[in-house]
Design a protein around this motif. Structure first.
Motif, mmCIF file in Angstrom:
data_model
loop_
_atom_site.group_PDB
_atom_site.id
_atom_site.type_symbol
_atom_site.label_atom_id
_atom_site.label_comp_id
_atom_site.label_asym_id
_atom_site.label_seq_id
_atom_site.Cartn_x
_atom_site.Cartn_y
_atom_site.Cartn_z
ATOM 1 N N TYR A 84 41.483 61.931 11.997
ATOM 2 C CA TYR A 84 41.784 60.518 12.211
ATOM 3 C C TYR A 84 43.103 60.164 11.551
ATOM 4 O O TYR A 84 43.294 60.439 10.368
ATOM 5 C CB TYR A 84 40.701 59.623 11.601
ATOM 6 N N GLU A 284 45.791 51.744 18.555
ATOM 7 C CA GLU A 284 45.585 53.065 17.952
ATOM 8 C C GLU A 284 46.857 53.912 18.077
ATOM 9 O O GLU A 284 47.129 54.774 17.247
ATOM 10 C CB GLU A 284 44.426 53.785 18.651
ATOM 11 N N ILE A 378 46.214 63.582 19.950
ATOM 12 C CA ILE A 378 44.857 63.310 19.478
ATOM 13 C C ILE A 378 44.419 61.917 19.911
ATOM 14 O O ILE A 378 43.293 61.718 20.380
ATOM 15 C CB ILE A 378 44.796 63.441 17.943
ATOM 16 N N LYS A 381 43.617 61.852 23.677
ATOM 17 C CA LYS A 381 42.328 62.499 23.939
ATOM 18 C C LYS A 381 41.167 61.613 23.499
ATOM 19 O O LYS A 381 40.134 61.514 24.168
ATOM 20 C CB LYS A 381 42.283 63.842 23.209
ATOM 21 N N LYS A 382 41.356 60.937 22.375
ATOM 22 C CA LYS A 382 40.300 60.115 21.791
ATOM 23 C C LYS A 382 40.074 58.821 22.563
ATOM 24 O O LYS A 382 38.933 58.350 22.683
ATOM 25 C CB LYS A 382 40.679 59.802 20.336
ATOM 26 N N ASN A 383 41.145 58.239 23.122
ATOM 27 C CA ASN A 383 41.053 56.864 23.627
ATOM 28 C C ASN A 383 41.122 56.710 25.141
ATOM 29 O O ASN A 383 40.856 55.616 25.649
ATOM 30 C CB ASN A 383 42.168 56.019 22.996
ATOM 31 N N LYS A 386 37.863 55.519 26.559
ATOM 32 C CA LYS A 386 37.595 54.154 26.129
ATOM 33 C C LYS A 386 38.355 53.140 26.968
ATOM 34 O O LYS A 386 37.820 52.115 27.375
ATOM 35 C CB LYS A 386 37.997 53.982 24.647
#
Length: 392
Positions: A84, A284, A378, A381-383, A386
């Protein structure tokens, strides 16, 4: 001979760290564990000077392991590894503390230097008789955890409930909500315990740890300026929570929005509630040092939403980027490389990255030179999922 315990569910990470630490640092013996429970078994049998642990692991998380170490092995220091991007927490993790914070991906030489410094320091370097209560609270926020933390101190028991990193309820003695939370962070010498599967009796709040700490700092400053009026300042050291300087990579996203506009061209306020759901996710990206623009663009070139530095025409970016994105997809198809996951154009002043979001849109991320591209990847890939869920 000092003993170091490395905890990670990824075998490659364990092998890489053990090999480089064993070969690079004299007079240490390394142990490895692939889970928090396995780590506890080793700690129960061996006097360990340092634990290096990932935050996110199946079963017992690194945060739960950190809580156990803070209670049972007060002389053991901890290095937390996480993918994170940090907010205020990296600013908090000082080299003389019981907890160090290292973001993935990291340079192995830097990790070796951190480990050597921690082992050479001597003493516990701890706050409040062990790993600080604030460390545990703040790392729960960092990890966006959904958990509960039990606090026992001064004949009182309390709980802090986290949901996706936000504090949703707190109770301490007869107090609840924010009053209980602020009373808890004043507490010294608390015994801590992570509790799983316990739901709060009610939801009394819904604030990030960063915002609550900011409120606590403001309350403390206000209390200092009051004359003798019976109002007590919050009893924790200023060193225990230091706000990052303006523009710091690790400043909370809301603070960095002072220099960011929405696609309407109006200056965005710093209140998170004034942002759209998509903008909250785009933050983010703009919270990564060097990233100044994040846009969600329809495949027809129309801008769907954005956060952009003042003076940047996000709608123009959307219109221009659509042709470049389409060309990149077509190239992959012609070359038989399959679907496009991500593409980047590197310019003299910095990169522009594209990534599809579902079948109807794509992300455009514009950054300055020397921006950490790993963090952008990162975050994409994470968001991406969403954003697709919120937008469509």
């Amino acid at each position: 001979m000092k003993k170091v315990l490395i905890v990670d569910d990824e075998e490659d990470m364990l092998w890489m760290l053990q090999r480089n630490l064993d070969n690079g640092i004299p007079n240490i013996e390394t142990f490895t564990a692939q889970s928090g429970n396995e780590a506890l078994n080793i700690l129960n049998e061996t006097a360990v000077s340092l634990v290096i642990t990932d935050i996110n692991m199946p079963g017992m998380s690194g945060l739960e392991l950190l809580t156990e170490v803070s209670t049972k092995w007060k002389d053991t220091k901890v290095i937390i590894m996480t993918a994170y991007p940090s907010n205020a927490f990296a600013n908090k993790a000082k080299k003389d503390g019981a907890v160090q914070f290292v973001e993935k991906p990291f340079d192995i030489n830097e990790m070796r230097e951190i480990v050597e410094n921690v082992l050479e320091e001597g003493g516990s370097g701890q706050t409040n008789g062990g790993i600080a209560l604030l460390d545990i609270i703040q790392f729960n926020g960092l990890a966006k955890s959904t958990s509960a933390l039990k606090i026992t101190a001064g004949g009182k028991e309390g709980m802090i409930f986290f949901k996706e990193g936000k504090v949703i309820h707190a109770m301490f003695g007869n107090d609840t909500g924010e009053t209980a939370f602020f009373n808890i962070i004043e507490t010294e010498g608390a015994e801590l315990q992570s509790v799983n599967g316990v739901d709060p009796p009610l939801v009394s709040m819904g604030k990030s740890v960063e915002s609550l700490m900011l409120e606590a700092a403001v309350m403390k400053d206000e209390a200092k300026s009051k004359t003798a009026s019976g109002v007590n300042a919050l009893a924790f050291s200023e060193k225990e929570f230091e706000l990052p300087p303006a523009g710091d990579i690790n400043a909370p996203a809301a603070e960095k929005l002072d220099d960011i506009t929405t696609n309407s061209g109006e200056l965005e306020t710093t209140e998170e509630n004034d942002m759209t759901e998509i903008q909250k996710i785009l933050a983010e990206f703009t919270n990564i040092d060097g990233v100044h623009t994040a846009c969600l663009v329809g495949r027809d070139g129309f801008l769907l939403d954005s956060l952009a530095r003042t003076g940047i025409d996000a709608e123009m970016i959307g219109a221009i980027a659509s042709s470049g994105f389409g060309s990149a997809e077509a190239m992959g198809t012609q070359l038989g490389q399959g679907e496009l996951n991500m593409t980047m154009l590197e310019y003299a002043e910095g990169p522009v990255m594209f990534a599809p979001v579902g079948e109807d849109a794509f992300l455009v991320i514009v950054a300055d030179k020397d921006t950490n591209l790993g963090w952008i990847r990162i975050a994409i890939k994470k968001n991406s999922a969403k954003i697709e869920k919120v937008a469509f």
